[in-house]
Design a protein around this motif. Structure first.
Motif, short mmCIF file in Angstrom:
data_model
loop_
_atom_site.label_atom_id
_atom_site.label_comp_id
_atom_site.label_asym_id
_atom_site.label_seq_id
_atom_site.Cartn_x
_atom_site.Cartn_y
_atom_site.Cartn_z
N UNK A 1 0.84 -1.21 0.00
CA UNK A 1 0.00 0.00 0.00
C UNK A 1 0.87 1.26 0.00
N UNK A 2 1.94 1.25 0.78
CA UNK A 2 2.84 2.41 0.81
C UNK A 2 3.55 2.60 -0.51
N UNK A 3 3.90 1.51 -1.18
CA UNK A 3 4.54 1.62 -2.50
C UNK A 3 3.61 2.31 -3.50
N UNK A 4 2.34 1.90 -3.49
CA UNK A 4 1.39 2.52 -4.42
C UNK A 4 1.11 3.97 -4.03
N UNK A 5 1.12 4.27 -2.73
CA UNK A 5 0.95 5.66 -2.29
C UNK A 5 2.11 6.52 -2.77
N UNK A 6 3.33 6.00 -2.63
CA UNK A 6 4.52 6.74 -3.11
C UNK A 6 4.46 6.93 -4.63
N UNK A 7 4.06 5.89 -5.33
CA UNK A 7 3.93 6.01 -6.78
C UNK A 7 2.91 7.07 -7.17
N UNK A 8 1.79 7.09 -6.41
CA UNK A 8 0.74 8.08 -6.69
C UNK A 8 1.23 9.47 -6.39
N UNK A 9 1.98 9.64 -5.29
CA UNK A 9 2.53 10.96 -4.96
C UNK A 9 3.51 11.44 -6.04
N UNK A 10 4.34 10.52 -6.55
CA UNK A 10 5.26 10.89 -7.63
C UNK A 10 4.50 11.27 -8.89
N UNK A 11 3.44 10.52 -9.16
CA UNK A 11 2.62 10.81 -10.34
C UNK A 11 1.99 12.19 -10.23
N UNK A 12 1.54 12.52 -9.02
CA UNK A 12 0.92 13.85 -8.81
C UNK A 12 1.95 14.95 -8.95
N UNK A 13 3.14 14.71 -8.36
CA UNK A 13 4.20 15.73 -8.41
C UNK A 13 4.66 15.96 -9.84
#
Length: 468
Positions: A456-468
């Motif tokens: 879950x944290x990996x996908x959250x980090x990926x989503x944050x990078x995608x947003x940034x």
């Protein structure tokens, strides 16, 4: 729960008339003293007991299907790797949510990029590079406020004009003229400010011809504005002067001159009310024109470009927030489900232990049942033989002293093979099995929790990078 009905020797004796048959056969010295096989009545007794055993066993075998199903269900819950499917499905759900978010946010970014390109294209096409600025934002308050201002100005001017004219012209004519002049002063001024002055003063891309045409429209508007306001002022003043003339001919000449209100003899009739109407018309026209000019960004079309960009930005932010919340909610759901799954597995271990206890009781009940049936069969045989011997005149057969065959009575393991291998008949083994199962359940739940947190944290980090 499995159960077996005991056979009543008294009921069978009465049903088969064993005492009477024994006496009758004894009188006839049957079976013969040399007989080696059971008499027909003895065979009937054994057959009746066999039939009762078969029926009871068949019923318990049928009942074992649900017991076997429950045992398999509980065993599958408490066995090792019981969370394998759960973890796989949880990972798939998190992955799907992330990729859906990736597509959704990607579409939002494309819309923002499209709006940015439209803005840049507009700036270049209109030659605004030297005076570059962000579009002015038109709020809903400003939009409806501007329209409301126009409506209020129109209503006030119509009422003021009507109040000044109706005593001179009459009510119907005063209403018509007041409405027409208000349409020019308010409506046309707003349109000129919105659709002409903004292009003339703020659009570098306008050609010379377009600018000349815009100036011509402004000139025509100013002339129409002056004429209409002087006309209404003259309409207010001239009838009063005409009424004071000595001859009708002179009055008609003065009234006819209103059509061109710039003549000296008309202008000289202007008094306070006429000047008042001119001031109202000029003031309301200027206010309406300014309202139209500042209704949107002064650069025509730039406000719409800004609103499209602002809309795309807001939609992107909404998509980002929505997908972050969706991922967060799915993460919460996964761990809530994992906790619930752990409780269900622990409950299954308890149910398994209770089922083991019940089956131990069932095994003991079964052993008691076949032991009782063996004794019942022998009791019935003994009743027959005792009554037979009492009536004989010759010696009884030697087999009368032997017990009858009960080899048809099978053990619980032989009859219930489909569940017997699932049973733990030793209390110590059962307790140890439940203890081991609980350790497995707790260990697997902790392992799954750590693994799913990481995913879950990996996908959250990926989503944050995608947003940034």
């Amino acid at each position: 729960m499995l159960s077996w009905n005991y056979l009543s020797s008294a009921a069978v004796e009465k049903l088969l008339k064993i005492k009477r048959s024994g006496k009758k056969d004894g009188v006839e010295n049957l079976p013969k003293s040399s007989a080696k096989r059971l008499s027909s009545k003895e065979q009937e007794i054994v057959s009746h007991c066999k039939g009762h055993f078969s029926r009871q066993v068949q019923g318990s075998i049928d009942g074992c299907r649900s017991v076997s199903s429950n045992i398999n269900k509980f065993s599958s819950e408490i066995n090792a790797n019981g969370l394998k499917n759960f973890i796989r499905e949880a990972k798939q759900n998190l992955e799907k949510i992330f990729f859906d978010a990736k597509v959704d946010i990607g579409d939002g970014k494309k819309e923002v990029e499209k709006a940015e390109r439209e803005k840049q294209r507009f700036i270049v096409n209109r030659g605004l590079e030297d005076n570059l600025r962000e579009p002015k934002k038109r709020t809903y308050f400003k939009f409806f406020g501007s329209l409301l201002l126009i409506a209020v100005l129109a209503a006030v001017e119509i009422w003021l004009n009507y109040s000044s004219l109706y005593q001179v012209l009459g009510i119907p004519e005063a209403r018509v003229i007041a409405s027409l002049v208000s349409a020019i002063n308010i409506g046309l001024s707003f349109i000129i400010g919105l659709s002409v002055l903004r292009y003339l003063l703020n659009d570098p891309s306008r050609t010379t011809f377009e600018k000349m045409f815009d100036r011509l429209k402004v000139t025509g508007y100013v002339l129409l504005l002056i004429y209409s306001n002087f006309l209404i002022a003259a309409t207010r003043a001239v009838p009063e002067v005409a009424s004071m003339q000595e001859t009708q001919q002179e009055a008609l000449e003065i009234l006819g001159s209103v059509i061109w209100p710039f003549q000296w003899e008309v202008l000289s009739t202007f008094g306070g009310p006429s000047i008042y109407l001119l001031m109202i018309g000029a003031f309301f026209s200027i206010i309406s024109m300014m309202d139209g000019y500042y209704f949107d960004d002064k650069i025509p079309g730039y406000g719409e470009i800004g609103r499209n960009l602002d809309k795309a930005d807001k939609q992107l932010k909404v998509k980002i927030l929505k997908n972050k919340n969706t991922l967060h909610e799915e993460k919460k759901k996964v761990f809530n489900d994992l906790e619930q799954r752990e409780k269900e597995r622990e409950a299954a271990a308890e149910e398994w232990a209770l089922l083991q206890d019940e089956m131990q009781i069932a095994v003991n009940d079964y052993d008691a049942f076949i032991d009782d049936l063996a004794h019942t069969q022998q009791d019935l045989i003994d009743i027959y033989r005792e009554n037979n011997t009492a009536q004989r005149s010759k010696e009884e057969p030697t087999y009368f002293s032997e017990k009858t065959d009960t080899s048809y009575l099978k053990s619980f393991e032989q009859v219930h093979t489909n569940i017997y291998h699932e049973l733990v008949l030793n209390d110590k083994e059962k307790t140890e099995h439940v203890k081991t199962a609980r350790k497995i359940i707790h260990s697997e739940s902790e392992t799954a929790r750590v693994e799913l947190i990481k995913v879950a944290d990996e996908y959250k980090d990926k989503l944050d990078k995608l947003i940034a």
